[in-house]
Scaffold this motif. Structure first.
Motif, PDB file in Angstrom:
ATOM      1  N   LEU A  42     100.604   2.422 -36.542  1.00  0.00           N
ATOM      2  CA  LEU A  42     101.541   3.464 -36.972  1.00  0.00           C
ATOM      3  C   LEU A  42     101.214   3.946 -38.379  1.00  0.00           C
ATOM      4  O   LEU A  42     101.246   5.160 -38.662  1.00  0.00           O
ATOM      5  N   LEU A  43     100.879   3.031 -39.278  1.00  0.00           N
ATOM      6  CA  LEU A  43     100.537   3.419 -40.645  1.00  0.00           C
ATOM      7  C   LEU A  43      99.263   4.253 -40.678  1.00  0.00           C
ATOM      8  O   LEU A  43      99.163   5.238 -41.440  1.00  0.00           O
ATOM      9  N   LEU A  44      98.270   3.882 -39.878  1.00  0.00           N
ATOM     10  CA  LEU A  44      97.018   4.653 -39.844  1.00  0.00           C
ATOM     11  C   LEU A  44      97.259   6.068 -39.337  1.00  0.00           C
ATOM     12  O   LEU A  44      96.742   7.055 -39.896  1.00  0.00           O
ATOM     13  N   ILE A  45      98.033   6.172 -38.260  1.00  0.00           N
ATOM     14  CA  ILE A  45      98.303   7.498 -37.702  1.00  0.00           C
ATOM     15  C   ILE A  45      99.127   8.334 -38.688  1.00  0.00           C
ATOM     16  O   ILE A  45      98.893   9.547 -38.862  1.00  0.00           O
ATOM     17  N   THR A  46     100.072   7.695 -39.359  1.00  0.00           N
ATOM     18  CA  THR A  46     100.880   8.415 -40.353  1.00  0.00           C
ATOM     19  C   THR A  46     100.023   8.895 -41.515  1.00  0.00           C
ATOM     20  O   THR A  46     100.168  10.022 -42.008  1.00  0.00           O
ATOM     21  N   ALA A  47      99.115   8.025 -41.959  1.00  0.00           N
ATOM     22  CA  ALA A  47      98.213   8.410 -43.059  1.00  0.00           C
ATOM     23  C   ALA A  47      97.334   9.590 -42.651  1.00  0.00           C
ATOM     24  O   ALA A  47      97.091  10.520 -43.451  1.00  0.00           O
TER      25      ALA A  47
ATOM     26  N   GLN B 129     107.807  -3.699 -29.547  1.00  0.00           N
ATOM     27  CA  GLN B 129     106.988  -4.909 -29.521  1.00  0.00           C
ATOM     28  C   GLN B 129     106.881  -5.622 -30.858  1.00  0.00           C
ATOM     29  O   GLN B 129     106.548  -6.810 -30.884  1.00  0.00           O
ATOM     30  N   ALA B 130     107.104  -4.937 -31.980  1.00  0.00           N
ATOM     31  CA  ALA B 130     106.870  -5.556 -33.288  1.00  0.00           C
ATOM     32  C   ALA B 130     107.985  -6.533 -33.647  1.00  0.00           C
ATOM     33  O   ALA B 130     109.069  -6.540 -33.047  1.00  0.00           O
ATOM     34  N   GLY B 131     107.700  -7.338 -34.677  1.00  0.00           N
ATOM     35  CA  GLY B 131     108.692  -8.287 -35.154  1.00  0.00           C
ATOM     36  C   GLY B 131     109.780  -7.614 -35.972  1.00  0.00           C
ATOM     37  O   GLY B 131     109.737  -6.412 -36.275  1.00  0.00           O
ATOM     38  N   LEU B 132     110.777  -8.405 -36.369  1.00  0.00           N
ATOM     39  CA  LEU B 132     111.932  -7.854 -37.062  1.00  0.00           C
ATOM     40  C   LEU B 132     111.547  -7.217 -38.395  1.00  0.00           C
ATOM     41  O   LEU B 132     111.959  -6.077 -38.702  1.00  0.00           O
ATOM     42  N   TRP B 133     110.747  -7.922 -39.188  1.00  0.00           N
ATOM     43  CA  TRP B 133     110.401  -7.376 -40.504  1.00  0.00           C
ATOM     44  C   TRP B 133     109.564  -6.109 -40.373  1.00  0.00           C
ATOM     45  O   TRP B 133     109.703  -5.180 -41.183  1.00  0.00           O
TER      46      TRP B 133
ATOM     47  N   VAL C  25     110.519  -2.441 -41.946  1.00  0.00           N
ATOM     48  CA  VAL C  25     109.590  -1.673 -42.776  1.00  0.00           C
ATOM     49  C   VAL C  25     109.405  -0.268 -42.208  1.00  0.00           C
ATOM     50  O   VAL C  25     109.361   0.732 -42.948  1.00  0.00           O
ATOM     51  N   THR C  26     109.337  -0.181 -40.878  1.00  0.00           N
ATOM     52  CA  THR C  26     109.157   1.122 -40.238  1.00  0.00           C
ATOM     53  C   THR C  26     110.323   2.046 -40.537  1.00  0.00           C
ATOM     54  O   THR C  26     110.138   3.237 -40.860  1.00  0.00           O
ATOM     55  N   VAL C  27     111.554   1.542 -40.467  1.00  0.00           N
ATOM     56  CA  VAL C  27     112.728   2.381 -40.726  1.00  0.00           C
ATOM     57  C   VAL C  27     112.808   2.768 -42.203  1.00  0.00           C
ATOM     58  O   VAL C  27     113.063   3.934 -42.551  1.00  0.00           O
ATOM     59  N   VAL C  28     112.559   1.770 -43.080  1.00  0.00           N
ATOM     60  CA  VAL C  28     112.679   2.026 -44.524  1.00  0.00           C
ATOM     61  C   VAL C  28     111.638   3.039 -44.998  1.00  0.00           C
ATOM     62  O   VAL C  28     111.926   3.926 -45.820  1.00  0.00           O
TER      63      VAL C  28
END
Length: 345
Positions: free
Chosen positions: A20-25, A54-58, A62-65
């Protein structure tokens, strides 16, 4: 640039937040360029869904924040209109919620599968326990049948040679009794083996012994020369079929023990009916009480009697008779009928 932003999706299941971070970048890097854009950012939405599902809680936090401010920056850089802000935040929230719902559904499915596996294990354990109980029941049946038949044959075989010259008729009766006991034992063994093999046929359909068979049982023992009486008092009540088998086997085992262990001349078999109860007593005037196995209750036959009584919620006692003479076996059973079909004669 748009095509390149799709490639990281191949690894979204292994590292959802990183993808997600790569695609966002890649999308942010594309913003300054004035080129054809997509009406909807499919790649980031797929990656966002994967993180939520699928990802963990943290990682989800991080995704929402980080994701919400980046959405605002992207809209501000492009159109900066209220309508676009509303649509972008709605799209972000909807995709994230769908991912959470998918995650919840997956967790529920796993819980159901785990519960099904536990139930299957419990069912298998119950099947094994039922098989163990059935093996114990068959062992008791075979012990009762063989022990009684062999005891009768031994007594008659020992008496036959002694009277073969002096009383040929009595000797012939003894040998007939041996043959009859052997045939009866074979019939009952075939029935039990037929049940074990689950083979349909006459062996599997042979009826189990009932209270009506006590007369024949006592008559067989009388042919050994032992005086046996059978009496009943009280008003007979309908008794379940399995309880009738238990009464028959208890009397059979007690008589077998008399033949094997007691130097008795008289045996009395008594059935006493009371409201909701049946008491069965087998008492002899011999010396069976002096046997260690009888006193301690370590004999397999006496253990089987106690197990049979306990299986019906009853009790069994064994010990010296009145004033310490002879030996007495007593079983008390509750009169319980499971269904009309189980009522025997």
């Amino acid at each position: 640039m748009t095509s390149l932003s799709v490639l990281p999706l191949l690894w979204r299941s292994r590292a959802p937040l990183t993808v997600l971070l790569l695609i966002t970048a890649a999308g942010i890097a594309y913003l300054p360029f004035d080129g054809p854009g997509q009406p909807m950012p499919y790649s980031p939405l797929v990656a966002l869904f994967t993180v939520a599902a699928q990802a963990g809680l943290w990682q989800r936090r991080v995704t929402v924040v980080i994701g919400l401010p980046l959405v605002a920056v992207a809209v501000a850089f492009r159109t900066n209109t209220a309508r676009e802000y509303l649509f972008a935040f709605f799209l972000f929230g909807m995709v994230y919620v769908l991912g959470v719902l998918a995650r919840t559904r997956q967790a529920y499915t796993e819980a159901v599968e785990l519960r099904a596996a536990e139930l299957e294990k419990a069912r298998q354990a119950e099947v094994e326990r039922a098989a163990e109980r059935e093996r114990a029941r068959i062992a008791r049946e075979m012990h009762d049948v063989l022990s009684h038949a062999v005891s009768l044959m031994i007594v008659q075989a020992e008496a036959g040679p002694l009277v073969v010259r002096s009383d040929p008729d009595r000797a012939e009766a003894a040998f007939d009794a041996i043959a009859g006991a052997g045939r009866d034992a074979m019939v009952q063994l075939r029935r039990m083996l037929g049940v074990l093999k689950e083979e349909p046929g006459p062996a599997a359909r042979t009826p189990q012994p009932t209270l009506a068979g006590l007369e024949d049982l006592v008559a067989d023992v009388r042919r050994t020369g032992l005086a046996v009486t059978l009496t009943a008092k009280g008003t007979p009540q309908p008794l379940a079929a399995d309880a009738q088998v238990t009464v028959y086997r208890v009397v059979q085992e007690a008589l077998t023990n008399v033949l094997k262990h007691a130097d008795a001349t008289l045996v009395s078999v008594r059935l006493a009916w009371a409201p909701g109860r049946l008491t069965v007593e087998v008492e002899n005037d011999g010396e069976g009480a002096t046997l260690p196995s009888a006193v301690a209750g370590s004999g397999r036959g006496l253990i089987g009697i106690r197990e049979r009584a306990a299986a019906h919620g009853g009790t069994a006692t064994a010990g010296p008779g009145p004033e310490g003479r002879g030996y007495r076996v007593a079983v008390e059973l509750p009169v319980v009928i499971s269904s009309p079909a189980e009522v025997g004669s």
